[in-house]
Design a protein around this motif. Structure first.
Motif, mmCIF file in Angstrom:
data_model
loop_
_atom_site.group_PDB
_atom_site.id
_atom_site.type_symbol
_atom_site.label_atom_id
_atom_site.label_comp_id
_atom_site.label_asym_id
_atom_site.label_seq_id
_atom_site.Cartn_x
_atom_site.Cartn_y
_atom_site.Cartn_z
ATOM 1 N N GLY A 1 16.630 -1.203 32.974
ATOM 2 C CA GLY A 1 16.630 -1.634 31.581
ATOM 3 C C GLY A 1 16.647 -3.149 31.440
ATOM 4 O O GLY A 1 15.870 -3.730 30.674
ATOM 5 N N VAL A 2 17.520 -3.825 32.201
ATOM 6 C CA VAL A 2 17.656 -5.275 32.116
ATOM 7 C C VAL A 2 16.387 -5.975 32.582
ATOM 8 O O VAL A 2 16.068 -7.077 32.110
ATOM 9 N N TRP A 3 15.660 -5.372 33.497
ATOM 10 C CA TRP A 3 14.393 -5.944 33.984
ATOM 11 C C TRP A 3 13.438 -6.245 32.831
ATOM 12 O O TRP A 3 12.642 -7.178 32.895
ATOM 13 N N HIS A 4 13.522 -5.492 31.739
ATOM 14 C CA HIS A 4 12.633 -5.680 30.585
ATOM 15 C C HIS A 4 13.055 -6.821 29.664
ATOM 16 O O HIS A 4 12.323 -7.127 28.705
ATOM 17 N N LEU A 5 14.189 -7.456 29.895
ATOM 18 C CA LEU A 5 14.763 -8.391 28.924
ATOM 19 C C LEU A 5 13.813 -9.489 28.457
ATOM 20 O O LEU A 5 13.746 -9.764 27.251
ATOM 21 N N PRO A 6 13.064 -10.171 29.340
ATOM 22 C CA PRO A 6 12.180 -11.235 28.830
ATOM 23 C C PRO A 6 11.172 -10.734 27.805
ATOM 24 O O PRO A 6 10.754 -11.497 26.918
ATOM 25 N N LEU A 7 10.790 -9.477 27.897
ATOM 26 C CA LEU A 7 9.782 -8.936 26.984
ATOM 27 C C LEU A 7 10.294 -8.819 25.555
ATOM 28 O O LEU A 7 9.497 -8.698 24.618
ATOM 29 N N PHE B 1 15.328 -5.569 44.636
ATOM 30 C CA PHE B 1 15.680 -5.876 43.243
ATOM 31 C C PHE B 1 15.487 -7.363 42.943
ATOM 32 O O PHE B 1 14.988 -7.728 41.863
ATOM 33 N N SER B 2 15.865 -8.220 43.867
ATOM 34 C CA SER B 2 15.719 -9.655 43.650
ATOM 35 C C SER B 2 14.254 -10.034 43.476
ATOM 36 O O SER B 2 13.889 -10.778 42.552
ATOM 37 N N LEU B 3 13.398 -9.545 44.370
ATOM 38 C CA LEU B 3 11.972 -9.851 44.282
ATOM 39 C C LEU B 3 11.347 -9.265 43.025
ATOM 40 O O LEU B 3 10.503 -9.898 42.378
ATOM 41 N N ALA B 4 11.743 -8.040 42.677
ATOM 42 C CA ALA B 4 11.177 -7.401 41.486
ATOM 43 C C ALA B 4 11.461 -8.219 40.236
ATOM 44 O O ALA B 4 10.580 -8.411 39.385
#
Length: 291
Positions: A171-177, A10-13
């Motif tokens: 879901g949070v992974w998409h935040l910068p987009l 998760f950290s690397l992703a």
């Protein structure tokens, strides 16, 4: 990394994807800090702006952690799971038909009218578009979220807890987009982001159920994910031109939450995971027959 492979994944992703998306966020397609715009392909900047970060995140992180912790044997096993196409054909039919059906029903309910018949050229583009989504979005994301993280978390904590972890992080992974045109910037607010994350969590319960009931077939899981993207890319606008973008996203939220609640009640929280001797682990192969 050997002690905490999932945390490392998760950290690397997040680090790899967010670093790769930084130029996109700062460009004229985002915050406008840099006087540079990403090239458009097919009316979208997704190919050059979004996909690099998507590929550098989940799939690269999963491969890296698997290679370090399990070596060549782990990578061979990973390839076997990624190419598990031999699932009862009815599963493919269910996934192909249920995704657009659910979204059409939800859109009709929110729009107070049925769908319009899309042009023949749009219908003809549905399957090619789905295959393209499989190679881009599906292959970039699902080898990480559902192939790497889900079974490891499920083995330790059970399907319900594992989904509660993977869903929000996905879901949070998409935040910068959301600071780019992909997420509707600058016409985006906290409520839009919150609804997106809630939708990702709800849809993750459906993804977990399909993953377990299909015996961990990644092609089928990818098809489920890409069915959503393909519907909105190809069919949605022509079938419901009177719906706003917000109403369209609400249709996805409504259908995802409804499906998640039905599955949670019907499976009593097991989400297709077979009984286990301990904590809810996926201890045995799942029967892939339709039942």
């Amino acid at each position: 990394m050997h002690r905490s492979p999932v945390i490392w994944f998760f950290s690397l992703a997040f680090v790899l994807s967010w670093a790769a998306w930084t130029p996109y966020v700062l460009s004229e397609n985002g915050l406008g800090v840099w006087q540079f715009a990403f090239p458009t392909t097919g009316g979208s900047t997704q190919l050059f702006g979004v996909l690099p970060g998507a590929y550098l995140g989940p799939i690269v992180s999963a491969l890296l952690v698997t290679g370090v912790t399990e070596g060549r044997a782990g990578l061979r096993a990973w390839r076997g799971r990624m190419t598990k196409f031999r699932v009862n054909w009815r599963w493919y039919a269910v996934v192909l038909l249920s995704v657009p059906a659910a979204l059409i029903i939800a859109s009709s309910a929110l729009g107070d009218r049925g769908p319009a018949m899309p042009p023949a050229v749009v219908l003809a583009a549905f399957l090619p578009g789905l295959l393209l989504q499989m190679v881009t979005t599906g292959l970039a994301e699902e080898p990480g979220w559902r192939e790497f993280a889900m079974p490891r978390l499920q083995h330790r904590y059970g399907p319900l807890a594992a989904t509660v972890v993977v869903g929000p992080l996905w879901g949070v992974w998409h935040l910068p987009l959301f600071l780019t045109e992909w997420g509707g910037y600058p016409d985006v607010n906290g409520l839009h982001v919150l609804k997106f994350v809630v939708t990702a969590i709800a849809f993750s319960f459906v993804m977990t159920w399909v993953f377990n009931r299909s015996g961990g077939s990644m092609p089928l899981v990818m098809l489920l994910h890409c069915g959503i993207n393909n519907y909105f890319s190809v069919l949605s606008l022509d079938m419901f031109p009177w719906l706003s973008k917000e109403a369209t996203s609400n249709a996805f939220l409504l259908s995802a939450v409804t499906a998640a609640l039905v599955l949670l009640v019907a499976t009593r929280g097991r989400l297709g995971c077979p009984p286990a001797s301990g904590d809810g682990a996926l201890d045995a192969p799942v029967d892939v027959r339709m039942s």
